[in-house]
Design an enzyme around this catalytic site. Structure first.
Site, short mmCIF file in Angstrom:
data_model
loop_
_atom_site.label_atom_id
_atom_site.label_comp_id
_atom_site.label_asym_id
_atom_site.label_seq_id
_atom_site.Cartn_x
_atom_site.Cartn_y
_atom_site.Cartn_z
N TYR A 193 -1.81 -1.27 10.91
CA TYR A 193 -2.09 -1.78 9.55
C TYR A 193 -0.89 -1.48 8.64
CZ TYR A 193 -3.68 -1.72 4.72
OH TYR A 193 -3.76 -1.91 3.36
N SER A 252 0.84 -1.20 0.00
CA SER A 252 0.00 0.00 0.00
C SER A 252 0.87 1.24 0.00
CB SER A 252 -0.85 -0.02 1.28
OG SER A 252 -1.46 1.24 1.48
N LYS A 263 2.10 -3.98 6.74
CA LYS A 263 2.51 -3.98 5.32
C LYS A 263 4.02 -3.78 5.20
CE LYS A 263 -1.48 -4.54 3.36
NZ LYS A 263 -1.76 -5.83 2.75
#
Ligand code: NAD
Ligand code: UD1
Length: 340
Positions: free
Chosen positions: A148, A124, A152
């Site tokens: 989050y 992302s 990643k």
């Protein structure tokens, strides 16, 4: 190629399954349906005119995942399975690290056991943190501001380490900017649980009458009109980027990251206007305070993906808003039917 798609019942995964099949690949999906509905894969089959081999499996379950590799010949894996809600990740970090990081470790261990080293991973643009400038290229420093994003970043580092330790590993890291839109048929699209956190599904739910009005987070950013600027990318363009990444694997590229965006930023107010044009609906909105953690502007330098993958997004904001609306209008309750 026989491609294992983890999280293939989800928003980006389901669109990618269609593009993979139309490029002639065979698709095998594993998904635990924690954030998706089996109906999405039924519709994928309708759109592709082919059946999809589906296993309801959690990627953290090494035995169940091994059984999938045991019974199928798998050439490469596209790895979408993961939890993705930023606010939820702050409240439940352990769950996010376990699902996203442990899940990826288990997947990689099982892949190696079966001699599969080709992997395309859903990263992302959040790994760029608060970028010093825009457009953002792949060499920008990486950081994260929430669990989050950190999951990643950790996965990217793990995959780079795997390649260093054993050059048979080819992990392609695709850093998505802001995926929106839906298949033009309106049969599949984004179906968020509860009240959406992201801009486009929030707007479509206001348009359909489920939500009263949109809160625009901030009108004092240093941008064209004071509202936040993002690089929205049509999910079908994004899906096609995965097909290109899969083709790249045949060159044994090693661990390499690509931005998948359009390279063009739109402000919240510009998105609202485009959506109003596409839907002939008015989107009531009010300005509220900035959302903590938001950056003013975020858009991609897309030249590396063009140069290396021969991929470039082709759909603009009008198609993105039109297709988002078409999906929402045809499926006011997403994949859940009234009777359920
Ligand atoms: P999604 O929630 O629609 O799809 C993810 C799928 O993975 C769901 O079907 C879910 O049921 C499944 N899943 C989750 N954990 C699993 C597990 N342990 N085992 C098996 N299946 C599991 O999300 P999406 O928008 O399609 O995103 C796909 C990937 O792309 C995610 O990894 C997400 O973090 C990443 N990503 C998404 C965006 C975005 O804006 N949508 C942006 C950047 C990156
Ligand atoms: C968010 C996440 C990011 C994640 C991405 C995709 C945060 C801080 N970032 O990105 O980590 O990868 O979603 O899931 O949550 N906006 C409004 N009103 C709304 C919703 C959004 O004004 O109700 C604005 C935001 O301030 C931003 C833009 O719309 O300027 C886009 O927001 P959103 O769709 O949530 O995406 P990101 O914040 O870019």
């Amino acid at each position: 190629m026989n491609v294992l798609v983890t999280g293939g019942a989800g928003y980006i995964g389901s669109h990618t399954c269609i593009e993979l099949m139309s490029a002639g690949h065979e698709v095998i999906v594993v998904d635990n349906l924690s954030n998706s509905h089996p109906e999405s894969l039924k519709r994928v089959e309708v759109l592709a005119g082919k059946s999809v081999l589906f296993y309801e499996v959690d990627i953290c379950d090494a035995d169940a995942l091994s059984a999938v590799f045991e019974t199928n010949t798998i050439d490469a894996v596209i790895h979408f399975a993961g939890l993705k809600a930023v606010g939820e990740s702050v409240a439940q970090p352990g769950r996010y690290y376990h699902n996203n990081v442990t899940g990826t470790l288990v997947l990689c261990e099982v892949m190696a056991n079966y001699g599969v080293y080709d992997l395309v991973f859903s990263s992302s643009a959040t790994v760029y943190g608060d970028p010093a400038s825009v457009p953002i290229n792949e060499q920008f420093p990486l950081s994260a501001t929430n669990p989050y994003g950190r999951s990643k970043l950790m996965i990217e580092e793990i995959l780079r380490d795997l390649h260093v330790s054993d050059h048979r590993w080819n992990p392609i890291l695709l850093r998505y900017f802001n995926p929106v839109g839906a298949h033009h048929s309106g049969l599949i699209g984004e179906d968020p649980n509860g009240v959406p956190n992201n801009l486009m599904p929030y707007i479509t739910q206001v348009a359909i009458g489920k939500l009263k009005q949109l809160s625009v987070y901030g009108n004092d950013y240093d941008t064209v009109d004071g509202s936040g600027v993002r690089d929205y990318i049509h999910v079908v363009d994004l899906a096609q980027g995965h097909v290109k990444a899969l083709e790249k694997l045949s060159e044994n590229p090693g661990a390499v990251a690509y931005n998948l965006g359009t390279g063009r930023g739109y402000s919240v107010l510009e998105v609202i206007s485009a959506f109003e044009r596409a839907s002939s609906k008015t989107i009531p909105h009010q300005f509220v305070d900035r959302r903590p953690g938001d950056v003013a502007s975020c858009y991609a330098d897309t030249s590396f993906a063009l140069q290396e993958l021969g991929w470039k997004a082709s759909k603009g904001i009008d198609e993105m808003t039109r297709d988002s609306w078409n999906w929402q209008n045809k499926n006011p309750n997403g994949f859940v039917f009234e009777s359920e």
